[in-house]
Design a protein around this motif. Structure first.
Motif, PDB file in Angstrom:
ATOM      1  N   LYS A  35       0.828  -1.206   0.000  1.00 13.68           N
ATOM      2  CA  LYS A  35       0.000   0.000   0.000  1.00 13.68           C
ATOM      3  C   LYS A  35       0.864   1.258   0.000  1.00 13.68           C
ATOM      4  CE  LYS A  35      -4.192  -1.882   2.134  1.00 13.68           C
ATOM      5  NZ  LYS A  35      -5.133  -1.791   3.273  1.00 13.68           N
ATOM      6  N   GLN A  36       1.915   1.256   0.841  1.00 12.96           N
ATOM      7  CA  GLN A  36       2.830   2.401   0.842  1.00 12.96           C
ATOM      8  C   GLN A  36       3.512   2.534  -0.509  1.00 12.96           C
ATOM      9  OE1 GLN A  36       5.645   2.279   4.071  1.00 12.96           O
ATOM     10  NE2 GLN A  36       4.070   2.006   5.641  1.00 12.96           N
ATOM     11  N   GLY A  37       3.815   1.391  -1.144  1.00 14.71           N
ATOM     12  CA  GLY A  37       4.477   1.409  -2.436  1.00 14.71           C
ATOM     13  C   GLY A  37       3.628   2.047  -3.513  1.00 14.71           C
ATOM     14  N   VAL A  38       2.332   1.718  -3.544  1.00 16.28           N
ATOM     15  CA  VAL A  38       1.433   2.318  -4.532  1.00 16.28           C
ATOM     16  C   VAL A  38       1.369   3.838  -4.337  1.00 16.28           C
ATOM     17  CG1 VAL A  38      -0.983   2.480  -5.246  1.00 16.28           C
ATOM     18  CG2 VAL A  38       0.056   0.244  -4.877  1.00 16.28           C
ATOM     19  N   LEU A  50      11.330  -1.659  -7.874  1.00 21.49           N
ATOM     20  CA  LEU A  50      11.751  -2.982  -7.424  1.00 21.49           C
ATOM     21  C   LEU A  50      10.777  -3.403  -6.334  1.00 21.49           C
ATOM     22  CD1 LEU A  50      15.607  -2.382  -7.092  1.00 21.49           C
ATOM     23  CD2 LEU A  50      14.380  -3.347  -9.051  1.00 21.49           C
ATOM     24  N   CYS A  51      10.116  -4.552  -6.504  1.00 19.36           N
ATOM     25  CA  CYS A  51       9.025  -4.890  -5.589  1.00 19.36           C
ATOM     26  C   CYS A  51       9.072  -6.357  -5.175  1.00 19.36           C
ATOM     27  CB  CYS A  51       7.691  -4.571  -6.265  1.00 19.36           C
ATOM     28  SG  CYS A  51       6.248  -4.856  -5.226  1.00 19.36           S
ATOM     29  N   ASP A  52       8.982  -6.596  -3.884  1.00 23.18           N
ATOM     30  CA  ASP A  52       8.845  -7.948  -3.365  1.00 23.18           C
ATOM     31  C   ASP A  52       7.444  -8.472  -3.708  1.00 23.18           C
ATOM     32  OD1 ASP A  52       9.450 -10.251  -1.985  1.00 23.18           O
ATOM     33  OD2 ASP A  52       8.803  -9.448  -0.054  1.00 23.18           O
ATOM     34  N   ILE A  53       7.295  -9.777  -3.746  1.00 23.10           N
ATOM     35  CA  ILE A  53       5.984 -10.365  -4.047  1.00 23.10           C
ATOM     36  C   ILE A  53       5.213 -10.673  -2.772  1.00 23.10           C
ATOM     37  CG2 ILE A  53       4.791 -12.394  -4.961  1.00 23.10           C
ATOM     38  CD1 ILE A  53       6.699 -12.467  -7.250  1.00 23.10           C
ATOM     39  N   MET A  54       5.816 -11.416  -1.866  1.00 24.89           N
ATOM     40  CA  MET A  54       5.117 -11.863  -0.661  1.00 24.89           C
ATOM     41  C   MET A  54       5.147 -10.764   0.389  1.00 24.89           C
ATOM     42  SD  MET A  54       4.045 -14.739  -1.627  1.00 24.89           S
ATOM     43  CE  MET A  54       3.364 -15.348  -0.089  1.00 24.89           C
ATOM     44  N   GLY A  62      -0.563  -7.506  -6.648  1.00 24.61           N
ATOM     45  CA  GLY A  62      -1.570  -6.455  -6.488  1.00 24.61           C
ATOM     46  C   GLY A  62      -1.008  -5.082  -6.780  1.00 24.61           C
ATOM     47  N   VAL A  63       0.222  -4.829  -6.334  1.00 21.04           N
ATOM     48  CA  VAL A  63       0.873  -3.548  -6.617  1.00 21.04           C
ATOM     49  C   VAL A  63       1.011  -3.358  -8.119  1.00 21.04           C
ATOM     50  CG1 VAL A  63       3.017  -2.221  -6.384  1.00 21.04           C
ATOM     51  CG2 VAL A  63       2.129  -3.516  -4.429  1.00 21.04           C
ATOM     52  N   LEU A  64       1.489  -4.393  -8.804  1.00 22.08           N
ATOM     53  CA  LEU A  64       1.677  -4.314 -10.250  1.00 22.08           C
ATOM     54  C   LEU A  64       0.354  -4.069 -10.961  1.00 22.08           C
ATOM     55  CD1 LEU A  64       3.442  -4.617 -12.771  1.00 22.08           C
ATOM     56  CD2 LEU A  64       3.163  -7.093 -12.591  1.00 22.08           C
TER      57      LEU A  64
END
Length: 346
Positions: A35-38, A50-54, A62-64
């Motif tokens: 959520k913070q990433g979005v 760069l994004c972790d999955i779990m 979901g972010v993607l």
């Protein structure tokens, strides 16, 4: 300096990765969950994610998905960082639109090589802006806008931007229709413009450097290109000819806006409704037709364009039908003779 958004819920792993990227000369924005990433992606508009999955609450898929639906972030290269390494997980990430996949644990060299490779592919995939010596025309600008990496499909009723938002860039419509509108305190919409294929949307606010004065959403399924704010401003700065052409568009839009205000102030609802129906038909059916086309247009939409209540619109439509200026079949409206409707004066 390139900016990289790092979304990772493991604090130690996030800080170690951020340190390596910072030592390599990248500006790093950190987010501790999806959520913070979005939110960070929409605010910072980084050059790479760069994004972790779990992750809890919202995982990397979901972010993607969310960022891929947002035209302001859809074009940002996206790389998954994950301990998942089987082929099924890899395919899922790539099928969802990821650009690359880096398996944990990874060393600093592998990380930096993946980042550098992604930036190289990004620059080679995107056609460069015309050289400063050239003066591209709007037609040449269209060619830039039609590059495949800019084009996206939008479903009906997709919101492109909202009134009060800071401008994110310029939209160019390849197919479909887009409305811009204002919403009053009672939640009623007032449609300020209707745009179709070949039209720009949002450029006025970029040129004026002001927040969006209207909201915009698709009236039907559309194909639209998005030209990010900084790229657009760079283009205008490097090419005065393009800036002059957009200044001319700005003048035309302002003149159209003044005419619309005059019509609202001095024309009757009957005349405003007739003008709206004519404009709608010309936009949707610009060429000659063997038979009068049927307009599938809602009373709510017409009320927003004309600046009257839905009940008033229904009553005036009935009067136009009784005067044999239009035909009504359910929610469909047919204009048998466009010139007769155009001759309405009051």
């Amino acid at each position: 300096m390139k900016t990289i958004l790092l979304i990772e819920d493991n604090r130690q792993g996030r800080e170690n990765t951020a340190e390596i990227l910072a030592l390599a000369g990248y500006a790093v924005v950190q987010a501790a969950n999806g959520k913070q990433g979005v939110a960070a992606a929409r605010q910072q508009r980084p050059d790479l994610i760069l994004c972790d999955i779990m992750m809890p609450e919202l995982d990397g898929y979901g972010v993607l998905h969310i960022l891929g639906q947002d035209p302001t972030t859809a074009g940002i290269p996206f790389v998954f960082l994950t301990a998942k390494s089987n082929l099924e997980d890899f395919r899922k990430g790539m099928n969802n639109g990821a650009d690359d996949y880096l398996t944990k644990p990874f060393d600093g060299q592998s990380l930096l090589l993946a980042v550098e490779l992604r930036f190289k592919k990004q620059s080679s995939a995107r056609p460069p802006l015309p050289p400063a010596a050239a003066e591209p025309s709007l037609a040449e600008l269209h060619a830039l806008l039609t590059a495949e990496h800019r084009m996206r499909a939008y479903k009906k009723r997709t919101v492109l931007f909202q009134e009060g938002d800071a401008p994110a860039g310029v939209y160019f419509i390849h197919s479909g229709k887009v409305k811009t509108f204002k919403t009053d305190e009672g939640g009623n919409e007032y449609v300020t413009s209707l745009s179709g294929a070949g039209d720009y949307v949002g450029h006025l606010n970029v040129l004026e450097d002001m927040p969006y004065a209207n909201s915009a959403s698709t009236l039907e399924d559309c194909v639209i290109s998005f030209f990010p704010l900084q790229e657009f401003r760079t283009l205008l700065a490097q090419h005065p000819g393009v800036a002059r052409q957009f200044a001319a568009l700005l003048s035309q839009n302002l003149a159209a806006r003044e005419q619309q205000l005059l019509r609202l102030a001095y024309h009757s609802v009957r005349k405003r409704l007739a003008d709206a129906l004519i404009h709608y038909q010309q936009l949707y059916h610009p060429g000659p037709a063997a038979a009068p086309p049927e307009l599938l247009v809602s009373r709510e939409y017409l009320a927003g364009v004309v600046g009257a209540s839905k009940e008033t619109i229904s009553r005036v439509l009935s009067k136009l039908r009784d005067a044999h200026l239009i035909d009504i079949s359910g929610s469909r409206i047919i204009i048998p003779d466009l010139e007769k409707l155009r001759r309405i004066r009051v």
